[in-house]
Design a protein around this motif. Structure first.
Motif, PDB file in Angstrom:
ATOM      1  N   ARG A   1     -16.864   1.706  37.827  1.00 27.89           N
ATOM      2  CA  ARG A   1     -17.406   0.435  36.994  1.00 27.89           C
ATOM      3  C   ARG A   1     -16.764   0.358  35.485  1.00 27.89           C
ATOM      4  O   ARG A   1     -16.531  -0.814  35.014  1.00 27.89           O
ATOM      5  N   ASN A   2     -16.520   1.657  34.955  1.00 30.25           N
ATOM      6  CA  ASN A   2     -16.083   1.795  33.699  1.00 30.25           C
ATOM      7  C   ASN A   2     -14.282   0.984  33.871  1.00 30.25           C
ATOM      8  O   ASN A   2     -13.920   0.427  32.975  1.00 30.25           O
ATOM      9  N   MET A   3     -13.801   1.397  34.785  1.00 27.45           N
ATOM     10  CA  MET A   3     -12.458   0.879  34.868  1.00 27.45           C
ATOM     11  C   MET A   3     -12.548  -0.708  35.177  1.00 27.45           C
ATOM     12  O   MET A   3     -11.770  -1.191  34.629  1.00 27.45           O
ATOM     13  N   MET A   4     -13.293  -1.174  35.989  1.00 27.80           N
ATOM     14  CA  MET A   4     -13.364  -2.535  36.276  1.00 27.80           C
ATOM     15  C   MET A   4     -13.671  -3.308  35.083  1.00 27.80           C
ATOM     16  O   MET A   4     -13.345  -4.094  34.717  1.00 27.80           O
ATOM     17  N   ARG A   5     -14.492  -2.642  34.116  1.00 25.94           N
ATOM     18  CA  ARG A   5     -14.850  -3.091  32.816  1.00 25.94           C
ATOM     19  C   ARG A   5     -13.848  -3.184  31.880  1.00 25.94           C
ATOM     20  O   ARG A   5     -13.428  -4.271  31.410  1.00 25.94           O
TER      21      ARG A   5
END
Length: 203
Positions: free
Chosen positions: A174-178
């Protein structure tokens, strides 16, 4: 005709650009906006093929506008037309999902040619924007997880391999997608490849 929206707070420049585009016979300017807020509120109503946007605008700047537009619209071409030549600006435009970064000082015919190429699918940025000068935003652990996602591993398989919780893997995902402003793993891999992060990670 390519339905085009202009977003620039300099009204005189905007009017001149409208004439250049309309006179080319390729573009139809359907609306002009002078700040990012009105652009975001009303852009969808015009079903434009192309958005030409400046970086510096009141209310919401061009980069913030692009980020929000790309959350809901991945079909319109977005060209940043700016007077800023520093590579950090073109790099930011590239990372946010713009299709081109062009300089306001270019000749009219060169501008028309560049816009047509962009509408046909070309990505036009200064060379520095698409090289290793763009540093990866990922931590070492995220880089490791990114490689495993790209290889087809599930969160559970990645967790088992790295000896961490699958919830931790999902949090990293999720953090990478953000960080890349994408919505799913497929978009994450595609954008990481486009920006050179995944290629460099595999070396």
């Amino acid at each position: 005709m390519i339905r085009t929206i202009l977003a620039d707070d300099h009204k005189l420049f905007c009017d001149g650009l409208e004439r250049v585009l309309n006179d080319s016979g390729h573009f139809q300017v359907v609306q002009k906006f002078y700040n990012g807020q009105s652009l975001l509120e009303k852009m969808q109503a015009y079903n434009a093929d192309l958005l030409i946007i400046d970086v510096e605008m009141p209310a919401i700047n061009g980069f913030d506008a692009i980020k929000r537009i790309r959350l809901n619209n991945n079909t319109s071409k977005i060209v940043v037309l700016s007077m800023h030549e520093e590579s950090v600006f073109s790099q930011e435009a590239f990372m946010l999902g713009a299709d081109a970064y062009l300089n306001k000082s270019m000749e009219s015919m060169q501008l028309i040619d560049s816009l047509l190429k962009t509408c046909q699918g070309a990505k036009l940025f200064p060379a520095a924007s698409m090289t290793t000068k763009i540093e990866s935003p990922f931590s070492e652990r995220e880089q490791e997880i990114l490689r495993l996602i790209a290889s087809g591993k599930t969160s559970e398989q990645i967790a088992e391999r790295l000896k961490i919780s699958h919830l931790t893997v999902k949090a990293h995902r999720r953090n990478m997608m953000r960080k890349l402003n994408v919505n799913n793993a497929a978009e994450l891999i595609t954008k990481a490849l486009e920006m050179g992060f995944l290629y460099r990670l595999s070396q």
